[in-house]
Design an enzyme around this catalytic site. Structure first.
Site, PDB file in Angstrom:
ATOM      1  N   HIS A  47       2.034  45.540  51.073  1.00 58.52           N
ATOM      2  CA  HIS A  47       1.854  45.154  49.671  1.00 58.52           C
ATOM      3  C   HIS A  47       2.903  44.138  49.217  1.00 58.52           C
ATOM      4  O   HIS A  47       2.727  43.475  48.203  1.00 58.52           O
ATOM      5  CB  HIS A  47       1.810  46.382  48.753  1.00 58.52           C
ATOM      6  CG  HIS A  47       3.123  47.042  48.549  1.00 58.52           C
ATOM      7  ND1 HIS A  47       3.590  48.018  49.382  1.00 58.52           N
ATOM      8  CD2 HIS A  47       4.086  46.858  47.623  1.00 58.52           C
ATOM      9  CE1 HIS A  47       4.777  48.399  48.974  1.00 58.52           C
ATOM     10  NE2 HIS A  47       5.108  47.720  47.908  1.00 58.52           N
ATOM     11  N   HIS A  49       8.143  45.159  55.468  1.00 58.07           N
ATOM     12  CA  HIS A  49       8.387  44.321  54.281  1.00 58.07           C
ATOM     13  C   HIS A  49       9.459  43.248  54.531  1.00 58.07           C
ATOM     14  O   HIS A  49       9.266  42.077  54.219  1.00 58.07           O
ATOM     15  CB  HIS A  49       8.838  45.186  53.104  1.00 58.07           C
ATOM     16  CG  HIS A  49       7.895  46.288  52.767  1.00 58.07           C
ATOM     17  ND1 HIS A  49       6.527  46.129  52.819  1.00 58.07           N
ATOM     18  CD2 HIS A  49       8.099  47.564  52.376  1.00 58.07           C
ATOM     19  CE1 HIS A  49       5.950  47.265  52.472  1.00 58.07           C
ATOM     20  NE2 HIS A  49       6.877  48.151  52.206  1.00 58.07           N
ATOM     21  N   GLU A 109      17.279  49.672  46.532  1.00 58.31           N
ATOM     22  CA  GLU A 109      16.681  50.604  45.584  1.00 58.31           C
ATOM     23  C   GLU A 109      17.786  51.480  45.007  1.00 58.31           C
ATOM     24  O   GLU A 109      18.722  51.834  45.723  1.00 58.31           O
ATOM     25  CB  GLU A 109      15.649  51.481  46.282  1.00 58.31           C
ATOM     26  CG  GLU A 109      14.441  50.702  46.760  1.00 58.31           C
ATOM     27  CD  GLU A 109      13.534  51.551  47.641  1.00 58.31           C
ATOM     28  OE1 GLU A 109      12.947  52.506  47.123  1.00 58.31           O
ATOM     29  OE2 GLU A 109      13.474  51.260  48.838  1.00 58.31           O
ATOM     30  N   LYS A 120       2.846  40.415  46.383  1.00 58.37           N
ATOM     31  CA  LYS A 120       3.727  40.152  45.236  1.00 58.37           C
ATOM     32  C   LYS A 120       3.741  38.661  44.936  1.00 58.37           C
ATOM     33  O   LYS A 120       3.852  37.824  45.839  1.00 58.37           O
ATOM     34  CB  LYS A 120       5.161  40.613  45.548  1.00 58.37           C
ATOM     35  CG  LYS A 120       5.349  42.117  45.498  1.00 58.37           C
ATOM     36  CD  LYS A 120       6.798  42.461  45.820  1.00 58.37           C
ATOM     37  CE  LYS A 120       7.003  43.945  45.952  1.00 58.37           C
ATOM     38  NZ  LYS A 120       7.172  44.611  44.684  1.00 58.37           N
ATOM     39  N   ASP A 136      10.484  52.108  57.725  1.00 56.69           N
ATOM     40  CA  ASP A 136       9.832  52.083  56.420  1.00 56.69           C
ATOM     41  C   ASP A 136       9.942  50.716  55.734  1.00 56.69           C
ATOM     42  O   ASP A 136       9.051  50.339  54.972  1.00 56.69           O
ATOM     43  CB  ASP A 136      10.471  53.161  55.526  1.00 56.69           C
ATOM     44  CG  ASP A 136       9.656  53.431  54.281  1.00 56.69           C
ATOM     45  OD1 ASP A 136       8.438  53.645  54.416  1.00 56.69           O
ATOM     46  OD2 ASP A 136      10.230  53.417  53.163  1.00 56.69           O
ATOM     47  N   ARG A 140     -12.338  64.745  51.273  1.00 60.77           N
ATOM     48  CA  ARG A 140     -12.746  66.110  51.606  1.00 60.77           C
ATOM     49  C   ARG A 140     -13.082  66.968  50.395  1.00 60.77           C
ATOM     50  O   ARG A 140     -13.894  67.881  50.474  1.00 60.77           O
ATOM     51  CB  ARG A 140     -11.628  66.779  52.402  1.00 60.77           C
ATOM     52  CG  ARG A 140     -11.800  66.595  53.886  1.00 60.77           C
ATOM     53  CD  ARG A 140     -10.872  67.455  54.639  1.00 60.77           C
ATOM     54  NE  ARG A 140      -9.500  67.289  54.157  1.00 60.77           N
ATOM     55  CZ  ARG A 140      -8.430  67.545  54.885  1.00 60.77           C
ATOM     56  NH1 ARG A 140      -8.558  67.994  56.100  1.00 60.77           N
ATOM     57  NH2 ARG A 140      -7.217  67.384  54.400  1.00 60.77           N
ATOM     58  N   LYS A 161      -0.193  50.999  55.407  1.00 60.77           N
ATOM     59  CA  LYS A 161       0.983  51.302  56.211  1.00 60.77           C
ATOM     60  C   LYS A 161       1.228  52.799  56.150  1.00 60.77           C
ATOM     61  O   LYS A 161       0.769  53.416  55.201  1.00 60.77           O
ATOM     62  CB  LYS A 161       2.182  50.496  55.722  1.00 60.77           C
ATOM     63  CG  LYS A 161       3.010  51.172  54.617  1.00 60.77           C
ATOM     64  CD  LYS A 161       4.332  50.507  54.419  1.00 60.77           C
ATOM     65  CE  LYS A 161       5.369  51.552  54.111  1.00 60.77           C
ATOM     66  NZ  LYS A 161       6.614  51.119  53.574  1.00 60.77           N
ATOM     67  N   LYS A 185      18.477  52.928  50.062  1.00 61.59           N
ATOM     68  CA  LYS A 185      18.181  53.714  48.862  1.00 61.59           C
ATOM     69  C   LYS A 185      19.492  54.156  48.217  1.00 61.59           C
ATOM     70  O   LYS A 185      20.534  54.177  48.858  1.00 61.59           O
ATOM     71  CB  LYS A 185      17.357  54.938  49.236  1.00 61.59           C
ATOM     72  CG  LYS A 185      15.974  54.547  49.733  1.00 61.59           C
ATOM     73  CD  LYS A 185      15.066  55.748  49.840  1.00 61.59           C
ATOM     74  CE  LYS A 185      13.668  55.327  50.243  1.00 61.59           C
ATOM     75  NZ  LYS A 185      12.946  54.596  49.190  1.00 61.59           N
TER      76      LYS A 185
HETATM   77  P1  NAD Z   1      -2.720  61.886  50.142  1.00 61.08           P
HETATM   78  O1  NAD Z   1      -2.306  62.982  51.050  1.00 61.08           O
HETATM   79  O2  NAD Z   1      -2.329  61.978  48.707  1.00 61.08           O
HETATM   80  O3  NAD Z   1      -4.298  61.734  50.176  1.00 61.08           O
HETATM   81  C1  NAD Z   1      -5.028  61.779  51.371  1.00 61.08           C
HETATM   82  C2  NAD Z   1      -6.496  61.611  51.075  1.00 61.08           C
HETATM   83  O4  NAD Z   1      -7.185  61.665  52.306  1.00 61.08           O
HETATM   84  C3  NAD Z   1      -7.110  62.687  50.195  1.00 61.08           C
HETATM   85  O5  NAD Z   1      -8.100  62.089  49.380  1.00 61.08           O
HETATM   86  C4  NAD Z   1      -7.777  63.614  51.203  1.00 61.08           C
HETATM   87  O6  NAD Z   1      -8.899  64.309  50.674  1.00 61.08           O
HETATM   88  C5  NAD Z   1      -8.237  62.616  52.219  1.00 61.08           C
HETATM   89  N1  NAD Z   1      -8.434  63.232  53.534  1.00 61.08           N
HETATM   90  C6  NAD Z   1      -7.520  63.836  54.309  1.00 61.08           C
HETATM   91  N2  NAD Z   1      -8.110  64.285  55.459  1.00 61.08           N
HETATM   92  C7  NAD Z   1      -9.419  63.945  55.388  1.00 61.08           C
HETATM   93  C8  NAD Z   1     -10.545  64.099  56.236  1.00 61.08           C
HETATM   94  N3  NAD Z   1     -10.450  64.730  57.408  1.00 61.08           N
HETATM   95  N4  NAD Z   1     -11.723  63.605  55.822  1.00 61.08           N
HETATM   96  C9  NAD Z   1     -11.838  62.963  54.642  1.00 61.08           C
HETATM   97  N5  NAD Z   1     -10.826  62.783  53.799  1.00 61.08           N
HETATM   98  C10 NAD Z   1      -9.627  63.256  54.159  1.00 61.08           C
HETATM   99  O7  NAD Z   1      -2.180  60.520  50.811  1.00 61.08           O
HETATM  100  P2  NAD Z   1      -1.837  59.147  50.079  1.00 61.08           P
HETATM  101  O8  NAD Z   1      -0.454  59.210  49.541  1.00 61.08           O
HETATM  102  O9  NAD Z   1      -2.951  58.771  49.156  1.00 61.08           O
HETATM  103  O10 NAD Z   1      -1.765  58.140  51.306  1.00 61.08           O
HETATM  104  C11 NAD Z   1      -2.909  57.656  51.996  1.00 61.08           C
HETATM  105  C12 NAD Z   1      -2.448  56.637  53.033  1.00 61.08           C
HETATM  106  O11 NAD Z   1      -1.805  55.552  52.386  1.00 61.08           O
HETATM  107  C13 NAD Z   1      -1.415  57.197  54.012  1.00 61.08           C
HETATM  108  O12 NAD Z   1      -1.607  56.579  55.271  1.00 61.08           O
HETATM  109  C14 NAD Z   1      -0.090  56.745  53.417  1.00 61.08           C
HETATM  110  O13 NAD Z   1       0.909  56.630  54.390  1.00 61.08           O
HETATM  111  C15 NAD Z   1      -0.480  55.393  52.873  1.00 61.08           C
HETATM  112  N6  NAD Z   1       0.373  54.917  51.775  1.00 61.08           N
HETATM  113  C16 NAD Z   1       0.503  55.657  50.647  1.00 61.08           C
HETATM  114  C17 NAD Z   1       1.286  55.170  49.619  1.00 61.08           C
HETATM  115  C18 NAD Z   1       1.425  55.927  48.325  1.00 61.08           C
HETATM  116  O14 NAD Z   1       2.056  55.375  47.418  1.00 61.08           O
HETATM  117  N7  NAD Z   1       0.876  57.117  48.193  1.00 61.08           N
HETATM  118  C19 NAD Z   1       1.943  53.930  49.736  1.00 61.08           C
HETATM  119  C20 NAD Z   1       1.764  53.194  50.916  1.00 61.08           C
HETATM  120  C21 NAD Z   1       0.977  53.697  51.929  1.00 61.08           C
END
Ligand code: NAD
Length: 485
Positions: free
Chosen positions: A179, A241, A217, A183, A236, A51, A149, A332
């Protein structure tokens, strides 16, 4: 022992949510490392789509900062960074509206290149993204979608996500990431089991007393508090996992190492899991200490009864494992950050050394972290005169020591998994029916907690979890292995 790098075909990878935390910490650094390794070629393109209002140059700055922060790898000295960044582009786009999709189509253009769409956004957007990719004609039959996930929070929501994706993509195009499967040691579990003659003949209830799987953890929920509190350790960690570790430990040898055969065998394990009696599961929540906040203060609620710890005894109802319990635990703020699978063999049927020799058992431990490796506990004679006294010693192999310095530089799970997506290899990704079966098993456990209205047991930070978890093992005349690094 240098690992072989086989370059992948030219590809376009669109990262929806390309400005998010996951893209910053994992996806972009992983791609950069594969570029440096020569696996991602100069023809590849990575397009961030999110966005935020940004242009290509802005996204390259974003990626530069992310890679510098999260890929602090002096070996590459970032000499390739500008080259890599030149492969990046950006499109401002709304997953839930039509803005930006025309621009994405134009950027992608036509052509025969492999096309992959990484849904690095919340699951509520998966359906919207899948539909718009189809409406705008962005995906051919060979396109891939990668989803993160959490894949649902129960069976009903997982089914809804599966059908939202299935409306637009075939199952062979969908790559559900866990993920843990990326590993190195987790894959080694298959190599150890099915690449050696030594273990498999003993790998059953005739010789194995029980199996312990621990994912511990030392940290608390930290900044993830808000998300975690809606989820808990069962959703979670256990449903995904730990379930994957259980499957790889317990499954029958697949006829070959391919996505269908491996995932069919994993699914059979999940389907053979028996229901869990309330007495066979313990929930815990960590307390605070003088220096550390409690779970409740970290998530900002003194009423929450979400679990930060689970221990349970699972049974697999099939010929191989009838009578051999699998004890699973994760939590945790435990004593150490340590994950392992321990296969505890039965006592020798008869001790020729008499009662004084004590009880000795072989334990095969597969360490996932830290110090990835395997350790086999063997009983030998204690050196010296004075009779036949026995002692247990470890045959210890830390992979990084055994395989030389290159082994210490193993690819991060995301590097391997993203390259597998481009190669079109689904073996290390969860299939839809596998995810649903895992929820089918965990849902009744969570529902029973909710119905009982009982609060989780508390445990001290830095401990091995609640006393009830220790009792779960003691009741069976067994004990947990120490949590240590
Ligand atoms: P975040 O909130 O940091 O980022 C979300 C992203 O989605 C941003 O780039 C935002 O601009 C975009 N976005 C949101 N609404 C939008 C829309 N309507 N149109 C276009 N883009 C849009 O989230 P994150 O931590 O990067 O996580 C993303 C996914 O990955 C989630 O499902 C989360 O559960 C999963 N996940 C994250 C992690 C992690 O380490 N951050 C680990 C495992 C899984």
């Amino acid at each position: 022992m240098a690992s072989r790098v086989i370059p992948v075909q030219p590809f376009d990878l669109v990262i929806f949510g390309g400005t998010g935390d996951l893209a910053r910490r994992k996806i972009l650094p992983a791609l950069f490392r594969r570029y440096c390794a020569g696996q991602m070629g100069a023809e590849a393109r990575v397009i961030g789509a999110a966005r935020a209002d940004m242009d290509d140059a802005g996204y390259r700055d974003f990626a530069r900062a992310a890679i510098t922060e999260f890929s602090a790898d002096s070996a590459y000295a970032h000499t390739h960074l500008d080259d890599f960044l030149a492969r990046l582009g950006y499109v401002t786009l709304d997953a839930g509206g039509d803005e930006g999709w025309g621009a994405l189509k134009k950027t992608l253009g036509e052509g025969e290149r492999i096309r992959a769409f990484y849904f690095s956004v919340g699951p509520s957007l998966f359906g919207d993204l899948a539909a718009r990719i189809e409406t705008h004609g962005l995906a051919g039959a060979d396109a891939r979608v990668v989803v993160e996930k959490p894949f649902g929070r129960d069976l009903a929501s997982a089914r809804a996500l599966n059908s939202a994706l299935a409306r637009h993509f075939d199952e062979t195009q969908i790559y559900r990431i866990d993920h843990y499967l990326g590993k190195e040691t987790v894959q080694n579990l298959m190599a150890i089991r099915f690449g050696n003659m030594l273990f498999e003949p003993l790998w059953n209830s005739q010789y194995v007393d029980h199996i312990q799987i621990t994912v511990a953890e030392s940290g608390g929920v930290g900044a993830r508090g808000e998300y975690y509190d809606k989820s808990g350790a069962m959703r979670d960690m256990v449903q995904n996992h730990i379930m994957q570790l259980l499957c790889l430990t317990a499954m029958e040898p697949p006829a070959k190492y391919d996505p269908h055969a491996v995932r069919d065998e994993k699914l059979k394990v999940i389907r053979a899991l028996g229901p869990i009696e309330p007495a066979d599961v313990v929930r815990g929540q960590y307390e605070g200490s003088e220096s550390l906040p409690s779970y409740q203060s970290e998530v900002g609620s003194d009423e929450t009864d979400t679990e930060s710890f689970v221990a349970l005894k699972a049974r697999i109802g099939n010929w191989r494992w009838a009578g051999t319990p699998f004890y699973l635990r994760t939590g945790k703020r435990l004593r150490a950050r340590a994950s392992e699978i321990a296969v505890v063999f039965k006592d020798a049927p008869h001790s020729i050394f008499g009662a004084d020799a004590g009880r000795h058992r072989n334990i095969l431990t597969i360490r996932l972290q830290p110090n990835e490796g395997i350790e086999m506990g063997v009983t030998i004679k204690e050196p010296g005169p004075g009779g036949m006294r026995l002692v247990d010693v470890p045959l210890d192999m830390t992979f990084s020591e055994a395989l030389g310095p290159d082994a210490a530089d193993v690819p991060d799970a995301y590097e391997r998994l993203i390259m597998d997506v481009i190669r079109g290899d689904q073996t290390l990704f969860m299939r839809g029916d596998e995810v649903e079966a895992a929820w089918e098993w965990t849902d009744p456990i969570i529902e029973a907690w909710e119905a009982s209205g009982t609060a989780p047991c508390t445990y001290a930070p830095g401990s091995a979890g609640p006393d009830d978890a220790l009792a779960l093992m003691h009741r069976d005349g067994r004990r947990w292995r120490e949590i240590r690094t």
